[in-house]
Each structure stands twice: as structure tokens, then as C-alpha cells.
Design a protein around this motif. Sequence first.
Motif, PDB file in Angstrom:
ATOM      1  N   HIS A 180      -4.005  -7.625   2.746  1.00  0.00           N
ATOM      2  CA  HIS A 180      -3.183  -8.885   2.128  1.00  0.00           C
ATOM      3  C   HIS A 180      -2.806 -10.268   3.972  1.00  0.00           C
ATOM      4  N   ASN A 193       7.543  -0.642  -5.354  1.00  0.00           N
ATOM      5  CA  ASN A 193       7.045   0.523  -5.538  1.00  0.00           C
ATOM      6  C   ASN A 193       8.150   1.988  -6.002  1.00  0.00           C
ATOM      7  N   SER A 205       0.771  -1.057   0.058  1.00  0.00           N
ATOM      8  CA  SER A 205      -0.058  -0.026   0.267  1.00  0.00           C
ATOM      9  C   SER A 205       1.022   1.486  -0.178  1.00  0.00           C
ATOM     10  N   TRP A 206       0.412   1.611  -0.760  1.00  0.00           N
ATOM     11  CA  TRP A 206       1.215   3.672  -0.879  1.00  0.00           C
ATOM     12  C   TRP A 206       1.078   4.867   0.565  1.00  0.00           C
ATOM     13  N   THR A 207      -0.036   4.419   0.626  1.00  0.00           N
ATOM     14  CA  THR A 207      -0.146   4.812   2.525  1.00  0.00           C
ATOM     15  C   THR A 207       0.310   5.019   3.463  1.00  0.00           C
ATOM     16  N   ARG A 265      -1.965  -4.482   7.642  1.00  0.00           N
ATOM     17  CA  ARG A 265      -1.620  -2.876   7.051  1.00  0.00           C
ATOM     18  C   ARG A 265      -2.559  -2.936   5.857  1.00  0.00           C
ATOM     19  N   GLY A 266      -1.362  -3.433   4.645  1.00  0.00           N
ATOM     20  CA  GLY A 266      -1.988  -2.621   2.872  1.00  0.00           C
ATOM     21  C   GLY A 266      -3.192  -4.142   2.914  1.00  0.00           C
TER      22      GLY A 266
END
Length: 270
Positions: free
Chosen positions: A264, A159, A124-126, A261-262
Motif C-alpha cells: 500500500h 486483522n 498483509s497477513w504474512t 510491505r503490505g
Amino acid sequence: MSKIKFGVFPAKNNGAKRKEMVFAPNPLSLSVPEPAFESWLRDSGYLEILDQRTTDLNRLPAATKPSNSAAAAAASDSAAPSISPDGVFFISQIVSGIWTLLSLFTFSPFSKLATDDFSGETPSWTLAFFGSAESYSFPSSPSQARLRVHENVKRFARNYASLIVLFLACSLYQLPVALLGLISCLALWDAFKFSGDRWGLDKYPVFRQTLIRVAQCVTAVILFISNVQMAIFCALGVSYAVMILHASFRKLTPAKQLDVRGGHKKTARR
């Protein structure tokens, strides 16, 4: 009957009147050496503990230095004017930080990167990649910076690859001639492949190799005239600097926490 702790033996008192019990050293009381403990943490996957431990160990000398400020101030009254201990400590911290940043260019961040690191899902980017303000800290030593870079490059390989493509697209957008030259090169090789399949150039290997050499020369001329190499160099330089700074300042967090968090999170099979 006196109590004896496990792992030590009481030494003989020889009639002395002391009430304390002195314990002789016991070879069974072992301690793990620092390098062995750090190697175990690294092999077991507790990299976040090793990262925090390195920061704490480097902060220990800094906490003991201000305690001598009173004695140094008393000595400075009778001696010639000199730099205060706080100034010396501040300068040493600046020099140490500069040396840590320069050490990032003395090793390859891709030495532990494998092809499997690009086959997984993009974090996740955030929450995973950027995180919060607490997810960043200045590396306390060159060894900690190298550890962070190697691990974060493996974790955020997809990323960083996306950032390289983004910076390349931005640089080509700023240089329309380079973008036109790159499109011309791609069109040239696409036309060569289409013509080779249509005309059956595989039956004439010598003629096919000659056309390939001519196409390579034309591609090199187009890239040089359109200044595509400058756009690629700028994109790679900026993306490499961003990757090194982000990977060295980003704290190591548990891989399981990143997966949760992502989004997954994996459930265990029964």
C-alpha cells in the motif's frame, strides 16, 4: 591563544601549576529529561525507537549483574551454602516475566482504538501481521507491553476483527445446536421485520412494542436452550487471549514500512 569549547567557560587557576584546564558548569549546557524525550518520541511517531530503547534500558542492569559473580563465589566459600547469583538472577527474571504478563490484564487494550482504525485497508497477513521470527520479543517491562498492545491494536484492528469472526465460526461449527439456535434467532427477527413492513405495524406503536418484547423473550429462550452464549464466550475468550499475546510480543515497526510491505505504498503528490 587557548581553545575554548562552546558551551563551557574556563575556571580561574589562581596561579596553580596544573596544566589541565578545568571548566566551570555553564547553564547553557542543557540535557533533555528522560520523560520529556520519551514523550517527544511518542508524539513524533517514533514508537519503534521508543520500543527498542525501552528494551535496551532494561537490559543494562542484567549486563552488570554477572560481573559480581567472582566476588560472590569467593564470599560463598567462607559463608553458609546459599543460592548462587545466577540462580537469583534467573528467578528474578521469571518473576518479572510473570508480572509483565499479568499486567496485560490490568488495562483496556481498546482505550485508544477509534472507528477510523477499521475504515482503512487490512494489513498483509504474512509480512505485516505475522512477520518473521525477528518481529517478536518478550516485553521487557509492563510499560513496554502496554505501549505495544495499544499501538498494535490500532494497527491490526481489522486483522483482529477477522480473527474474532473466524473463532466464532469455528466454535459454532463445533456446536451445531448453538449454530441452529443462532440461525433461528436471525430468522425470527428477519421475519418480524418483513411482517412489520407488510402489515404496517408502525401505525400501531403499542402493538408493535408488545411484539418486540415477545420476540426478545423468545430470542433469549432460544439462545439459552441452544447454549449460544457458551460458544460466544469461548470465541471471545480465545480471540482476546490471542490478540493480547500477539500485540504484546509483536515489535513496533514503522507504519510506513508496514504500508510498503503490505503493498500500500503511497506516492507523494507533486
